[in-house]
Design a protein around this motif. Sequence first.
Motif, mmCIF file in Angstrom:
data_model
loop_
_atom_site.group_PDB
_atom_site.id
_atom_site.type_symbol
_atom_site.label_atom_id
_atom_site.label_comp_id
_atom_site.label_asym_id
_atom_site.label_seq_id
_atom_site.Cartn_x
_atom_site.Cartn_y
_atom_site.Cartn_z
ATOM 1 N N ILE A 51 0.840 -1.200 0.000
ATOM 2 C CA ILE A 51 0.000 0.000 0.000
ATOM 3 C C ILE A 51 0.871 1.244 0.000
ATOM 4 C CG2 ILE A 51 -1.679 1.346 1.334
ATOM 5 C CD1 ILE A 51 -2.866 -1.376 2.248
ATOM 6 N N GLY A 52 1.913 1.252 0.822
ATOM 7 C CA GLY A 52 2.820 2.388 0.871
ATOM 8 C C GLY A 52 3.458 2.676 -0.465
ATOM 9 N N LYS A 53 3.827 1.634 -1.174
ATOM 10 C CA LYS A 53 4.445 1.814 -2.492
ATOM 11 C C LYS A 53 3.451 2.445 -3.471
ATOM 12 C CE LYS A 53 6.885 -0.644 -6.092
ATOM 13 N NZ LYS A 53 7.324 -1.935 -6.584
ATOM 14 N N VAL A 54 2.212 1.960 -3.453
ATOM 15 C CA VAL A 54 1.199 2.457 -4.381
ATOM 16 C C VAL A 54 0.841 3.915 -4.093
ATOM 17 C CG1 VAL A 54 -1.205 2.204 -5.113
ATOM 18 C CG2 VAL A 54 0.249 0.182 -4.911
ATOM 19 N N ILE A 55 0.732 4.267 -2.814
ATOM 20 C CA ILE A 55 0.329 5.640 -2.483
ATOM 21 C C ILE A 55 1.529 6.556 -2.271
ATOM 22 C CG2 ILE A 55 -1.849 4.845 -1.494
ATOM 23 C CD1 ILE A 55 -0.695 5.529 1.292
ATOM 24 N N ASP A 56 2.736 6.019 -2.440
ATOM 25 C CA ASP A 56 3.978 6.778 -2.264
ATOM 26 C C ASP A 56 4.068 7.344 -0.847
ATOM 27 O OD1 ASP A 56 6.441 7.804 -3.054
ATOM 28 O OD2 ASP A 56 5.563 9.726 -3.657
ATOM 29 N N TYR A 57 3.979 6.435 0.123
ATOM 30 C CA TYR A 57 4.036 6.815 1.526
ATOM 31 C C TYR A 57 4.938 5.824 2.267
ATOM 32 C CZ TYR A 57 2.499 8.088 6.228
ATOM 33 O OH TYR A 57 2.466 8.498 7.527
ATOM 34 N N ASP A 58 5.791 6.339 3.117
ATOM 35 C CA ASP A 58 6.715 5.512 3.891
ATOM 36 C C ASP A 58 6.101 5.228 5.265
ATOM 37 O OD1 ASP A 58 8.824 4.259 5.121
ATOM 38 O OD2 ASP A 58 10.106 6.024 5.173
#
Length: 114
Positions: A51-58
């Motif tokens: 999910i983090g990769k898709v929404i560009d969130y760490d």
Amino acid sequence: MELNAGEIVELAVRRKNVNISELSRRLHVNRRTLYNWFRQKKLHADVICEIGKVIDYDFSNDFEDEFKQFMPKEDLMVLNSDHRFSPPDSVYYWMEKYIALLEDYKRLVRKGPL
């Protein structure tokens, strides 16, 4: 009041203003699965990373304990730093490679036997 893992992920998705339908399409899951994840007290680190990769969130700052089981503490500090320009010897670089391999594997499994 402490948020559960699903609520933390949902909050990040909402703050990033990501459409749930688009997110479900990019993750190759249905919307109901996403909403179920948002209600979970705990989520697997792979789901959080995807999910983090898709929404560009760490999420590494939000889920330090979940990521500790996968890497030593000194490597976790690399994740918490700015990783956009990570060299090939950094943990984040290899984590991205690992996630890409998992996605390729999932695509192959969905195709079924040859």
